[in-house]
Write a protein that holds these residues in place. Structure first.
Motif, PDB file in Angstrom:
ATOM      1  N   ARG A  85      -6.059  -0.447  10.408  1.00 28.51           N
ATOM      2  CA  ARG A  85      -6.881   0.405   9.519  1.00 28.51           C
ATOM      3  C   ARG A  85      -7.402  -0.335   8.443  1.00 28.51           C
ATOM      4  O   ARG A  85      -8.392   0.125   7.719  1.00 28.51           O
ATOM      5  CB  ARG A  85      -6.177   1.795   8.926  1.00 28.51           C
ATOM      6  CG  ARG A  85      -5.703   2.511  10.250  1.00 28.51           C
ATOM      7  CD  ARG A  85      -4.863   3.686   9.535  1.00 28.51           C
ATOM      8  NE  ARG A  85      -5.772   4.641   8.627  1.00 28.51           N
ATOM      9  CZ  ARG A  85      -6.450   5.688   9.155  1.00 28.51           C
ATOM     10  NH1 ARG A  85      -6.682   5.900  10.337  1.00 28.51           N
ATOM     11  NH2 ARG A  85      -7.066   6.230   7.881  1.00 28.51           N
ATOM     12  N   GLU A  86      -6.659  -1.346   7.740  1.00 27.60           N
ATOM     13  CA  GLU A  86      -7.282  -1.891   6.851  1.00 27.60           C
ATOM     14  C   GLU A  86      -7.133  -3.591   7.024  1.00 27.60           C
ATOM     15  O   GLU A  86      -6.006  -4.040   7.358  1.00 27.60           O
ATOM     16  CB  GLU A  86      -6.383  -1.702   5.307  1.00 27.60           C
ATOM     17  CG  GLU A  86      -6.920  -2.494   4.351  1.00 27.60           C
ATOM     18  CD  GLU A  86      -5.913  -2.058   3.030  1.00 27.60           C
ATOM     19  OE1 GLU A  86      -6.091  -2.514   1.938  1.00 27.60           O
ATOM     20  OE2 GLU A  86      -4.948  -1.369   3.182  1.00 27.60           O
TER      21      GLU A  86
ATOM     22  N   ARG B  11      -0.924  -1.716  10.920  1.00 26.98           N
ATOM     23  CA  ARG B  11      -2.185  -0.890  10.482  1.00 26.98           C
ATOM     24  C   ARG B  11      -2.805  -1.517   9.250  1.00 26.98           C
ATOM     25  O   ARG B  11      -4.043  -1.511   8.853  1.00 26.98           O
ATOM     26  CB  ARG B  11      -1.707   0.473  10.038  1.00 26.98           C
ATOM     27  CG  ARG B  11      -1.481   1.295  11.113  1.00 26.98           C
ATOM     28  CD  ARG B  11      -1.139   2.828  10.847  1.00 26.98           C
ATOM     29  NE  ARG B  11      -0.841   3.512  12.109  1.00 26.98           N
ATOM     30  CZ  ARG B  11      -0.810   4.849  12.050  1.00 26.98           C
ATOM     31  NH1 ARG B  11      -1.070   5.441  11.150  1.00 26.98           N
ATOM     32  NH2 ARG B  11      -0.324   5.495  13.325  1.00 26.98           N
ATOM     33  N   HIS B  12      -1.995  -2.327   8.390  1.00 27.37           N
ATOM     34  CA  HIS B  12      -2.637  -2.932   7.254  1.00 27.37           C
ATOM     35  C   HIS B  12      -2.364  -4.280   7.280  1.00 27.37           C
ATOM     36  O   HIS B  12      -0.996  -4.743   7.432  1.00 27.37           O
ATOM     37  CB  HIS B  12      -2.004  -2.246   5.950  1.00 27.37           C
ATOM     38  CG  HIS B  12      -2.033  -1.100   5.829  1.00 27.37           C
ATOM     39  ND1 HIS B  12      -3.139  -0.240   5.372  1.00 27.37           N
ATOM     40  CD2 HIS B  12      -1.012   0.204   6.224  1.00 27.37           C
ATOM     41  CE1 HIS B  12      -2.777   1.059   5.536  1.00 27.37           C
ATOM     42  NE2 HIS B  12      -1.751   1.257   6.224  1.00 27.37           N
TER      43      HIS B  12
ATOM     44  N   ASP C  34       2.086   5.218   5.196  1.00 27.27           N
ATOM     45  CA  ASP C  34       1.463   5.972   5.940  1.00 27.27           C
ATOM     46  C   ASP C  34       2.497   7.143   6.397  1.00 27.27           C
ATOM     47  O   ASP C  34       3.188   6.655   7.404  1.00 27.27           O
ATOM     48  CB  ASP C  34       0.928   5.106   6.956  1.00 27.27           C
ATOM     49  CG  ASP C  34      -0.082   6.008   7.766  1.00 27.27           C
ATOM     50  OD1 ASP C  34       0.082   7.121   7.901  1.00 27.27           O
ATOM     51  OD2 ASP C  34      -1.095   5.557   8.410  1.00 27.27           O
TER      52      ASP C  34
ATOM     53  N   ALA D 120       2.722  -2.748   7.841  1.00 26.79           N
ATOM     54  CA  ALA D 120       1.913  -3.805   7.042  1.00 26.79           C
ATOM     55  C   ALA D 120       2.476  -5.168   7.270  1.00 26.79           C
ATOM     56  O   ALA D 120       3.557  -5.379   7.433  1.00 26.79           O
ATOM     57  CB  ALA D 120       1.977  -3.435   5.472  1.00 26.79           C
TER      58      ALA D 120
ATOM     59  N   TYR E  62      -2.696  -7.754   5.262  1.00 28.39           N
ATOM     60  CA  TYR E  62      -3.226  -8.769   4.025  1.00 28.39           C
ATOM     61  C   TYR E  62      -3.008 -10.052   4.338  1.00 28.39           C
ATOM     62  O   TYR E  62      -2.031 -10.761   4.281  1.00 28.39           O
ATOM     63  CB  TYR E  62      -2.261  -8.092   2.782  1.00 28.39           C
ATOM     64  CG  TYR E  62      -2.404  -6.667   2.733  1.00 28.39           C
ATOM     65  CD1 TYR E  62      -3.514  -6.202   2.260  1.00 28.39           C
ATOM     66  CD2 TYR E  62      -1.109  -5.825   3.231  1.00 28.39           C
ATOM     67  CE1 TYR E  62      -3.308  -4.669   2.036  1.00 28.39           C
ATOM     68  CE2 TYR E  62      -1.185  -4.389   2.957  1.00 28.39           C
ATOM     69  CZ  TYR E  62      -2.329  -3.889   2.446  1.00 28.39           C
ATOM     70  OH  TYR E  62      -2.392  -2.583   2.227  1.00 28.39           O
TER      71      TYR E  62
ATOM     72  N   SER F 227       0.969  -1.092   0.050  1.00 29.25           N
ATOM     73  CA  SER F 227      -0.026   0.082   0.045  1.00 29.25           C
ATOM     74  C   SER F 227       0.880   1.178  -0.043  1.00 29.25           C
ATOM     75  O   SER F 227       2.049   1.247  -0.012  1.00 29.25           O
ATOM     76  CB  SER F 227      -0.945  -0.011   1.302  1.00 29.25           C
ATOM     77  OG  SER F 227      -1.935  -1.071   1.184  1.00 29.25           O
TER      78      SER F 227
END
Length: 385
Positions: free
Chosen positions: A112-113, A88-89, A45, A69, A91, A42
């Motif tokens: 966040r994701e 925060r991310h 940030d 991430a 996957y 991504s």
């Protein structure tokens, strides 16, 4: 069968503004095409802290150049690993996960994701309140699973919710009650029925801009969409009509996609909207023209039952100081005879292309096609004017 014709004007304009759905709808194995693969990384940030513990689940990887991430995708995982507090991310798509429990998220206060798409999630194995404890989450991907219900409650911070390609048949009120910040809701390729979205289920989402309900079992337009809506995708349903005045509550609508439905009649002033830019009505059974708003740029009427197209009805008045914006119209596979009235170029002075294509005879098969069939795309022949 008459040969394909196409009328062009030299220059080519692009669909402007924030509208991103400007390409013609393609009928593929899935209702709206195979979704693009989620990018491996991504955008960083830049508001994140500069120092991290670099803690990471052993089953996953956390790149040192992007430590917020955690990548756990394509690893045949059957459970979600514990998530460190700084992540925060997350996957974790393309695995074999069936259940979601609260345990892995106990310390995940910064998430966040989350991308949990392409797993084997079952509604009965998703803990209640598992997502509501995530106070920073803004994006949640749950598409391509075996969910029969929308997980609830969901956190009020959520802005993008992707639930396509599941087995969801209804939207319960408690699932959307708190989603006042949601901007995108994707429910394509589920089992939604009219009864499953009745009442004011959708109106409470005051920030919703895009709703996708393509490839479901809807027979009527979804009720009580919020005023904020800008894009509606309803392809591949069984909707037969659009109620008169339906769009009065959605004055900000930019794009409407309703190809592959059962539309026969559309009220003349149904699309009298001040911002509409894209209108897809291909593969229906429409035979009468309707008012075309000044702002409309792309109009798709292919594979319908038009025998003639009264441009004077589509454009009842001329205003050279404030001209119609239509640049592209697709008309192939109707029952039209002869070329389009030249008045179309006066009424729509910015026309670049009229895709006339092949036309059917009255005794040929109607425009209603089986949804399992892939319609042929007509070959275009360009003729300069």
């Amino acid at each position: 069968m008459t040969p394909s014709h196409i009328f062009t004007i030299p220059s080519l304009l692009l669909l402007s503004g924030a509208l991103v759905l400007s390409q013609d709808y393609e009928y593929t194995d899935f209702a709206y095409g195979t979704p693009p693969e989620v990018p491996r990384l991504s955008v960083p940030d830049y508001n994140a802290q500069l120092v991290y513990s670099y803690e990471c689940a052993s089953e996953c990887s956390c790149p040192s150049f992007y430590p917020i991430a955690m990548y756990c995708d394509h690893r045949k995982l059957k459970a979600i690993p514990n998530i460190p507090s700084h992540i925060r991310h997350l996957y974790i798509q393309h695995n074999d996960i069936e259940e979601i429990t609260s345990k892995p998220f106990i310390n995940a206060t910064s998430l966040r994701e989350i991308n949990l798409s392409y797993n084997k999630l079952q509604s009965s194995k998703v803990d209640k309140d598992v997502f509501s404890i995530l106070k920073e989450i803004v994006q949640l991907h749950l598409e391509h699973n075996n969910l029969e219900d929308i997980p609830s409650p969901l956190p009020k911070t959520l802005r993008r919710l992707h639930l396509g390609f599941n087995k969801i048949s209804k939207i319960p009120a408690d699932a959307t009650r708190e989603l006042t910040e949601l901007t995108v809701l994707d429910l394509c390729s589920n089992r939604l029925t009219d009864a499953g979205i009745k009442g004011k289920i959708l109106s409470g989402m005051k920030s919703l801009m895009q709703i996708n309900m393509c490839n479901n079992k809807l027979k009527s337009m979804p009720a009580d969409l919020p005023e904020s809506i800008q894009q509606i995708s309803l392809e591949n349903n069984s909707i037969a009509s659009i109620p008169e005045g339906y769009f009065k509550k959605t004055p900000n609508l930019l794009s409407l996609r309703m190809s592959h439905n059962r539309l026969r009649f559309i009220a003349y002033s149904a699309f009298n909207l001040s911002k509409l830019m894209e209108l897809h009505l291909g593969h229906n059974q429409i035979s009468k023209p309707f008012f075309v708003p000044r702002t409309l740029e792309h109009l798709y009427l292919n594979h319908n039952d038009f025998k003639d197209l009264n441009v004077s009805l589509m454009c009842p008045s001329l205003d050279f100081g404030n001209p119609n914006m239509l640049t592209y119209i697709r008309l192939d596979n109707n029952k039209l005879r002869g070329q389009l009235d030249y008045y179309a170029y006066r009424c729509f002075p910015r026309l670049i292309m009229i895709f006339y294509g092949n036309q059917r005879k009255d005794d040929e098969e109607g425009s209603e096609t089986k949804k399992s069939e892939k319609p042929e795309r007509p070959k275009a022949t360009r003729l300069s004017t």
